[in-house]
Design an enzyme around this catalytic site. Structure first.
Site, PDB file in Angstrom:
ATOM      1  N   GLY A 176       0.653  -1.257  -0.060  1.00  0.00           N
ATOM      2  CA  GLY A 176       0.067   0.111   0.007  1.00  0.00           C
ATOM      3  C   GLY A 176       0.836   1.293   0.005  1.00  0.00           C
ATOM      4  N   SER A 177       2.261   1.224   0.437  1.00  0.00           N
ATOM      5  CA  SER A 177       2.882   2.458   0.460  1.00  0.00           C
ATOM      6  C   SER A 177       3.965   2.324  -0.211  1.00  0.00           C
ATOM      7  CB  SER A 177       3.391   2.621   2.059  1.00  0.00           C
ATOM      8  OG  SER A 177       4.007   1.662   2.499  1.00  0.00           O
TER       9      SER A 177
ATOM     10  N   ASP B  18       3.446  -6.205  12.499  1.00  0.00           N
ATOM     11  CA  ASP B  18       2.735  -6.699  11.317  1.00  0.00           C
ATOM     12  C   ASP B  18       3.680  -7.902  10.756  1.00  0.00           C
ATOM     13  OD1 ASP B  18       1.059  -7.055   9.166  1.00  0.00           O
ATOM     14  OD2 ASP B  18       1.976  -5.466   7.863  1.00  0.00           O
TER      15      ASP B  18
END
EC number: 2.7.11.1
Length: 668
Positions: A23-24, A137
């Site tokens: 996502g980044s 994570d």
């Protein structure tokens, strides 16, 4: 503007290929033109807000603080000129995600690699936590293997520093990956080091079992299970998971953080204890070193230059084929033709003798403080060692000839009338029985959820080990000797079968739909004719052959293992597992029915003429030899630096390399 292969960053890094995207950021394989090496380059997306840029730079600063070899380090930091996107470079890891180490298979090699990786990752997490950092994570994609098979933790994009945790939550959003998220994190509560340990437990659970502890149709379903549902026992998903490994995984996945291991260092110690438990129970207690029957034991005599008899005891009966010495803890066991199973302390002191109504020649199985043994009258017993009480007895219609094989809470036992029995390990009740085409002498193997059983009419049968449902069968020739299996790269294995007529087949196996299957239409990789009858099982080791092994000139070009096979006439050969080519051969003084045993780079052999030998498994050179008056048909045991041999005349002897002080006492 998207980056493309060929783009040059900082005048130094040429992008070669996109490895992954989140996502980044994107991660590329890149060539470092300055140092002439390939690296992994992580660059932030150009459309992200300033808050994500801050998170990206925080990841760089975090990695720069960590110096453990189990954490991927930062090599360089730079900025893409057009959009001003930051990037950093890391070592390029080529081993893939940690899930490549699983699912676990029932053989010492894969289990050892898993335990080594688990302990290494645990110590790396301890280092991370000692710097006040919580990863938040951990997933299989964030724990990658290097080219040696060791794991490296990466992707610290959601890292929580103890003083900054409050800045890393968003209203209504739980940050992390649901499949590996601790209950307190799933509820949006505070996280600490124990939350990472839970996540590591979920990752290792997936490695061991092939799937994470909880799956569902939605993220919310998975999160709910993490918070409220009991964790499925990993042994139910994969019966090859050892008890010691299952216990640690379930401890890691406790709902309450205070009931988990409290640090990565404590967890690494638990993995060390699990490894010790594996070595003391997995290889010794079951015939031929476990359910894969490789014939390799991890802790036999490593030095044999001055091997001498340590003790001998008289057994109440002769010991003949297909008997074998097995052991657990400080006990060794062997059956006799007089109808007794004899257990002896490793010191030579008697422990117990259990009676049967007929010969006990099939190898026994020692597991969890119990012994399981069959007799020629068709009875199979489970006896509790401490009390000597019989837990249960199962009566079959014919004699038990193979070793009982423990798998998934059941016991697989072959009988002479061609039936493979699956019994409840707890109660002895029959779960299923499979009728092969002929008599059974070989013991079953278990790999990838399949029971592999050879019969004397020439067939190899593969069954679903849970249900007994036939999966496939292939004709190989009459088999009396138990085959041996050596796992290869994940999801593959080589099965070596020595037929009574003297043909040795290497059969490729692979996992298909969760079960063992033949690897391709022509799964037989090679066949070797020893031109003799074969009663002894082959022995396998993954030992690679170095250039100076003294074996065949091109042996170093064929890593991957050695096969040792003994003909009844006394000729023993070492073959390359990869292609069946000769490495060495040696002719012994006597017939060979006892199966060879490998340990610490040595192969131990015994003949019916009373000759005992230790050969270098790489080149067949004699490292030790001894001659006794009685011969041997039972397979020896190599354990705890000692060789245990049961002779045909009913004598059990232990041999060990002499200590200098012991030798001087003997000479005095």
């Amino acid at each position: 503007m998207p980056l493309t292969p060929g783009t040059l960053l900082a005048g130094r890094y040429e992008l070669l290929a996109l490895l992954g995207e989140g996502g980044s950021a994107q991660v590329y394989r890149a060539q470092d033109g300055l140092l002439g090496r390939e690296v992994a380059l992580k660059v932030m997306h150009d459309y992200l807000p300033e808050s994500d840029r801050s998170r990206f730079l925080r990841e760089v600063r975090t990695l720069a603080r960590l110096t453990h070899p189990g954490v991927v380090p930062v090599l360089d930091l730079g900025q893409e000129p057009e959009a001003g996107r930051p990037f950093f470079t890391m070592p390029l890891l080529t081993g893939g995600p940690i899930t490549r180490l699983g699912p676990l298979e029932d053989a010492p090699g894969p289990l050892a690699r898993f335990l080594t990786a688990a302990a290494f990752a645990s110590r790396a997490l301890h280092h991370v936590h000692s710097h006040g950092i919580v990863h938040r994570d951990l997933t299989p994609g964030n724990v990658l293997l290097d080219d040696t098979g060791l794991p490296r933790i990466m992707d610290f994009g959601l890292v929580a520093l103890s003083e900054q945790t409050r800045h890393l939550t968003r209203s209504g959003v739980t940050l992390g990956t649901p499949a590996y998220m601790a209950p307190e994190q799933a509820k949006g509560g505070g996280v600490d080091a124990r939350s990472d340990l839970y996540a590591l437990g979920a990752v290792l659970y997936r490695v061991a079992c092939g799937s994470p502890p909880f799956v569902g149709d939605s993220d919310q379903s998975v999160l709910y299970q993490h918070v409220y549902e009991p964790v499925p026992d990993p042994r139910d998903l994969n019966p090859a998971v050892p008890d010691a490994v299952a216990r640690v995984l379930l401890w890691l996945l406790a709902k309450r953080a205070d009931r988990r291991p409290q640090s990565g260092a404590a967890l690494a110690h638990l993995w060390a204890l699990a490894r010790r438990d594996l070595w003391t129970t997995h290889a010794r207690g079951q015939y031929r070193g476990g359910r894969a029957r490789t014939g390799e034991h991890p802790d036999g005599p490593a030095r044999v230059s001055d091997m001498q008899e340590l003790w001998s005891v008289a057994l109440p009966g002769e010991v003949t084929w297909p008997a074998a010495v097995v052991g657990e803890g400080d006990l060794v066991a062997v059956g006799t033709r007089g109808g007794q199973l004899v257990l002896t302390h490793t010191s030579g002191r008697p422990f117990a003798t259990y009676a049967a109504r007929d010969e006990v020649t099939a190898p026994a199985t020692l597991i969890g403080g119990h012994v399981l043994y069959g007799a020629w009258d068709g009875t199979l017993r489970r006896v509790e060692l401490q009390s000597g009480s019989e837990v249960w007895r199962h009566q079959a219609r014919a004699e038990f000839t193979g070793a009982p094989t423990v798998w998934g809470g059941r016991l697989l036992a072959p009988s002479r009338d061609g039936h493979l029995h699956a019994l409840s390990l707890r109660t002895g009740e029959l779960a299923w029985a499979y009728r092969a085409g002929g008599s059974l002498a070989a013991s079953p193997l278990v790999w990838a959820g399949a029971a592999l059983q050879c019969d004397e009419t020439g067939w190899l049968h593969a069954l679903d080990a849970r249900s007994g449902t036939p999966l496939w069968k292939v004709e190989v020739g009459t088999v009396h000797a138990t085959p041996a299996l050596l796992p290869g790269p994940p999801g593959t294995a080589t099965l070596v079968i020595a037929t009574w007529e003297g043909e040795v087949h290497a059969i490729g196996l692979e996992v298909q739909n969760g079960r063992a299957a033949l690897a391709g239409e022509d799964a037989i990789r090679w066949t070797y004719d020893v031109e003799d009858e074969v009663w002894a099982s082959p022995a396998l080791t993954a030992l690679d052959l170095p250039p100076d092994s003294g074996a065949a000139p091109d042996a170093s070009a064929a890593p991957g293992g050695v096969v040792v096979v003994a003909g009844w006439g006394g000729k023993v050969r070492g073959l390359r597992l990869a292609d069946g080519e000769d490495l060495w051969e040696r002719t012994l003084d006597g017939r060979v029915t006892a199966s060879p045993v490998i340990s610490a780079g040595l192969v131990f052999l015994a003949t019916e003429g009373g000759e005992l030998l230790a050969l270098d498994v790489r080149n067949g050179e004699v490292r030790w030899t001894c001659r006794e008056r009685s011969g041997v048909q039972a397979t020896p045991l190599a354990a705890s630096g000692t060789l245990y041999v049961a002779f045909m005349d009913g004598t059990l002897r232990a041999y060990r390399n002499a200590h200098p002080e012991w030798r001087s006492e003997q000479e005095g």
